[in-house]
Design a protein around this motif. Structure first.
Motif, mmCIF file in Angstrom:
data_model
loop_
_atom_site.group_PDB
_atom_site.id
_atom_site.type_symbol
_atom_site.label_atom_id
_atom_site.label_comp_id
_atom_site.label_asym_id
_atom_site.label_seq_id
_atom_site.Cartn_x
_atom_site.Cartn_y
_atom_site.Cartn_z
ATOM 1 N N VAL A 185 -37.534 -36.800 27.160
ATOM 2 C CA VAL A 185 -37.368 -35.706 26.201
ATOM 3 C C VAL A 185 -36.653 -36.255 24.971
ATOM 4 C CG1 VAL A 185 -36.271 -33.463 25.820
ATOM 5 C CG2 VAL A 185 -37.296 -33.987 28.036
ATOM 6 N N ARG A 186 -37.021 -35.745 23.803
ATOM 7 C CA ARG A 186 -36.461 -36.266 22.554
ATOM 8 C C ARG A 186 -34.945 -36.079 22.501
ATOM 9 N NH1 ARG A 186 -39.328 -31.632 21.528
ATOM 10 N NH2 ARG A 186 -38.365 -29.996 20.260
ATOM 11 N N GLU A 187 -34.293 -36.966 21.761
ATOM 12 C CA GLU A 187 -32.834 -37.031 21.734
ATOM 13 C C GLU A 187 -32.210 -35.752 21.189
ATOM 14 O OE1 GLU A 187 -29.464 -40.333 20.537
ATOM 15 O OE2 GLU A 187 -31.153 -40.022 19.184
ATOM 16 N N SER A 188 -32.885 -35.088 20.258
ATOM 17 C CA SER A 188 -32.324 -33.859 19.693
ATOM 18 C C SER A 188 -32.160 -32.777 20.754
ATOM 19 C CB SER A 188 -33.197 -33.344 18.547
ATOM 20 O OG SER A 188 -34.499 -32.995 19.011
ATOM 21 N N ILE A 189 -32.919 -32.894 21.840
ATOM 22 C CA ILE A 189 -32.801 -31.945 22.939
ATOM 23 C C ILE A 189 -31.775 -32.424 23.958
ATOM 24 C CG2 ILE A 189 -34.034 -30.842 24.853
ATOM 25 C CD1 ILE A 189 -34.804 -29.781 22.089
ATOM 26 N N THR A 190 -31.840 -33.705 24.327
ATOM 27 C CA THR A 190 -30.952 -34.197 25.379
ATOM 28 C C THR A 190 -29.494 -34.217 24.949
ATOM 29 O OG1 THR A 190 -31.291 -36.516 24.720
ATOM 30 C CG2 THR A 190 -32.778 -35.607 26.381
ATOM 31 N N THR A 191 -29.237 -34.295 23.651
ATOM 32 C CA THR A 191 -27.854 -34.319 23.162
ATOM 33 C C THR A 191 -27.425 -32.971 22.596
ATOM 34 O OG1 THR A 191 -28.563 -35.098 20.974
ATOM 35 C CG2 THR A 191 -28.009 -36.772 22.618
ATOM 36 N N LEU A 192 -28.227 -31.949 22.819
ATOM 37 C CA LEU A 192 -27.958 -30.638 22.229
ATOM 38 C C LEU A 192 -26.671 -30.022 22.768
ATOM 39 C CD1 LEU A 192 -29.145 -28.363 20.396
ATOM 40 C CD2 LEU A 192 -30.156 -27.398 22.461
ATOM 41 N N ASP A 193 -25.817 -29.617 21.861
ATOM 42 C CA ASP A 193 -24.598 -28.890 22.200
ATOM 43 C C ASP A 193 -24.862 -27.415 21.911
ATOM 44 O OD1 ASP A 193 -22.112 -27.775 22.507
ATOM 45 O OD2 ASP A 193 -21.112 -28.996 20.976
ATOM 46 N N ARG A 194 -25.354 -26.695 22.918
ATOM 47 C CA ARG A 194 -25.752 -25.301 22.700
ATOM 48 C C ARG A 194 -24.584 -24.458 22.208
ATOM 49 N NH1 ARG A 194 -27.455 -23.120 27.921
ATOM 50 N NH2 ARG A 194 -27.627 -21.169 26.764
ATOM 51 N N ALA A 195 -23.427 -24.624 22.830
ATOM 52 C CA ALA A 195 -22.275 -23.809 22.442
ATOM 53 C C ALA A 195 -21.834 -24.133 21.016
ATOM 54 C CB ALA A 195 -21.130 -24.035 23.419
ATOM 55 N N GLY A 196 -21.820 -25.423 20.683
ATOM 56 C CA GLY A 196 -21.376 -25.828 19.350
ATOM 57 C C GLY A 196 -22.326 -25.390 18.244
ATOM 58 N N LEU A 197 -23.630 -25.284 18.562
ATOM 59 C CA LEU A 197 -24.626 -24.910 17.558
ATOM 60 C C LEU A 197 -24.950 -23.422 17.557
ATOM 61 C CD1 LEU A 197 -27.365 -27.717 17.611
ATOM 62 C CD2 LEU A 197 -25.936 -27.037 15.682
ATOM 63 N N ARG A 198 -24.348 -22.686 18.444
ATOM 64 C CA ARG A 198 -24.712 -21.285 18.647
ATOM 65 C C ARG A 198 -24.646 -20.480 17.345
ATOM 66 N NH1 ARG A 198 -24.259 -17.648 23.294
ATOM 67 N NH2 ARG A 198 -23.837 -15.507 22.634
ATOM 68 N N ALA A 199 -23.541 -20.565 16.620
ATOM 69 C CA ALA A 199 -23.389 -19.763 15.394
ATOM 70 C C ALA A 199 -24.413 -20.162 14.349
ATOM 71 C CB ALA A 199 -21.970 -19.928 14.853
ATOM 72 N N GLU A 200 -24.587 -21.468 14.136
ATOM 73 C CA GLU A 200 -25.563 -21.945 13.150
ATOM 74 C C GLU A 200 -26.981 -21.531 13.533
ATOM 75 O OE1 GLU A 200 -27.603 -26.181 11.814
ATOM 76 O OE2 GLU A 200 -25.570 -26.201 12.643
ATOM 77 N N LEU A 207 -30.224 -13.736 13.780
ATOM 78 C CA LEU A 207 -29.802 -13.032 14.988
ATOM 79 C C LEU A 207 -28.320 -12.688 14.902
ATOM 80 C CD1 LEU A 207 -31.627 -15.380 17.508
ATOM 81 C CD2 LEU A 207 -32.142 -12.941 17.229
ATOM 82 N N PRO A 208 -27.888 -11.647 15.601
ATOM 83 C CA PRO A 208 -26.461 -11.307 15.601
ATOM 84 C C PRO A 208 -25.612 -12.445 16.157
ATOM 85 C CG PRO A 208 -27.770 -9.524 16.528
ATOM 86 C CD PRO A 208 -28.681 -10.687 16.391
ATOM 87 N N ALA A 209 -24.431 -12.582 15.640
ATOM 88 C CA ALA A 209 -23.529 -13.646 16.103
ATOM 89 C C ALA A 209 -23.055 -13.396 17.525
ATOM 90 C CB ALA A 209 -22.332 -13.761 15.166
ATOM 91 N N ASP A 210 -22.947 -12.125 17.912
ATOM 92 C CA ASP A 210 -22.451 -11.773 19.238
ATOM 93 C C ASP A 210 -23.548 -11.108 20.064
ATOM 94 O OD1 ASP A 210 -19.795 -12.651 18.623
ATOM 95 O OD2 ASP A 210 -19.500 -10.786 17.493
#
Length: 386
Positions: A185-200, A207-210
């Motif tokens: 799987v491409r690196e942009s997926i394997t290194t994805l920080d879902r929590a860190g990118l959530r707001a962006e 989409l709503p922030a909350d």
């Protein structure tokens, strides 16, 4: 001997030359590109050449990733006795001849194939030729539980056979030594920080922030069952405070009721999502098909999933999802069972249960193979330099 500044073997004073063969669909191309990227990370001097045909998505996806693409004649494999079957031997010979020319031109040291009609000529062309006294070693990677014809042929002569899951269909070719590595799987997926990118990510899609977000996608063309079931449950989803990011496919439209006054949640419908990394980061769970690449990416990022296998074919989509479901990272839903009622009874309760979402997320991430591309890259280099 290693190449200057890298770890790849220096073959006679030149950089290692690798051919990746995986064209036609994204399910074949994306793993090939992920391994190409991993090889470059391993040693930037490694030369990568991708094989493809003018019919496949590789004509767009490969150049976008910055790799040279060599085209060969397509060899579609007829599944039924037709006139095309009579043309098959000639088409195979033409494709093999063209592939041999590419192998010689780039002085390939190793070929790594991912199945499909691009890989078969590569496997057949890897043997000795008029200009080559030695065969080119082959590494075969099978993404599905049930192997296709090309990989069954390639596995018989491959130096190493790799599989996404245990009990892969490459065993049908007599290769009980297949190594389970997962799907690259491409690196942009394997290194994805879902929590860190959530707001962006949520801002990117409006989409709503909350509040919880459900991601719905059925592949690049969408999926009617997913579209109809989830969109029909839109009022109840929004009333429960659940926002939806729905990629319905470029040729499809959704019939959505107007949001009720006071709904804080949003239903964002788009034809296609080009930034799947942000889509995964924005979401808390997903309703999706269970193609091999989809399962690999969704589990790699730790996203709880309702997997809805295609209702036709050889059943491999359900088999793809079973290992993740067995670990508690998802649920398999039969296509006929995914209805608006199912969304109300099963999907909404999950999205509104943070503790259960957290458990499923951890289970999904634990069942995935984030390092598959790097593992395959290391094996390719080993085979080339043995």
């Amino acid at each position: 001997m290693t190449s200057s500044g890298g770890v790849g073997p220096d073959i006679g004073g030149r950089a290692l030359s690798v051919i990746v063969a995986g064209g036609g669909t994204a399910g074949h191309i994306e793993p090939a590109m992920a391994v190409a990227d991993a090889l470059r990370r391993l040693d930037p001097t490694i030369r990568i050449t991708a094989l493809g045909t003018e019919r496949g998505l590789e004509t767009t996806l490969v150049p976008e990733r910055g790799y040279p693409l060599e085209l060969i004649p397509p060899v579609p494999l007829p599944r039924k006795p037709t006139a095309d079957l009579l043309r098959l031997p000639g088409r195979v010979r033409a494709a093999v001849a063209r592939t041999r020319a590419v192998i010689d031109a780039v002085e390939a040291d190793v070929i790594v194939g991912f199945g499909g009609y691009v890989a078969l000529p590569a496997y057949l062309a890897a043997g000795r030729g008029l200009r080559r006294r030695r065969s080119v070693p082959v590494v075969v990677h099978e993404a599905n539980v049930k192997a296709g014809i090309a990989n069954k042929v390639g596995a018989r002569r491959a130096a190493r056979v790799l599989a996404a899951v245990a009990n892969s269909g490459v065993r049908a070719a007599g290769r009980s030594d297949a190594e389970v590595v997962g799907i690259p799987v491409r690196e942009s997926i394997t290194t994805l920080d879902r929590a860190g990118l959530r707001a962006e990510a949520r801002e990117h899609f409006g989409l709503p922030a909350d509040g919880p977000v459900l991601l719905v996608f059925g592949g690049s063309q969408g999926a009617r069952t997913l579209n109809e079931a989830v969109s029909a449950a839109a009022p109840q989803l929004l009333a429960a405070g659940i926002s939806v990011l729905h990629a319905h496919g470029p040729k499809n439209t959704l019939q959505l009721a107007a949001p009720a006054p006071g709904d804080a949640a949003k239903y964002v419908a788009v034809p296609y999502v080009s930034r799947m990394d942000l889509a995964y980061a924005a979401a808390d769970a997903t309703v999706c098909r269970s193609g091999a690449m989809t399962v690999a990416e969704v589990s790699a990022v730790g996203l709880p999933a309702f997997y809805v296998p295609l209702p036709h074919g050889n059943g491999e989509q359900e088999l793809n999802a079973r290992p993740i479901v067995a670990q508690g990272g998802g649920t398999i839903v039969a296509d006929a069972e995914l209805t608006a009622k199912y969304v109300l009874d099963e999907v909404i309760p999950l999205l509104t249960d943070p503790e259960r979402l957290s458990r499923m997320s951890a289970a999904a991430a634990g069942a995935g193979h984030r390092d598959a591309a790097d593992a395959v890259a290391r094996i390719v280099v080993e085979v080339a330099g043995r």
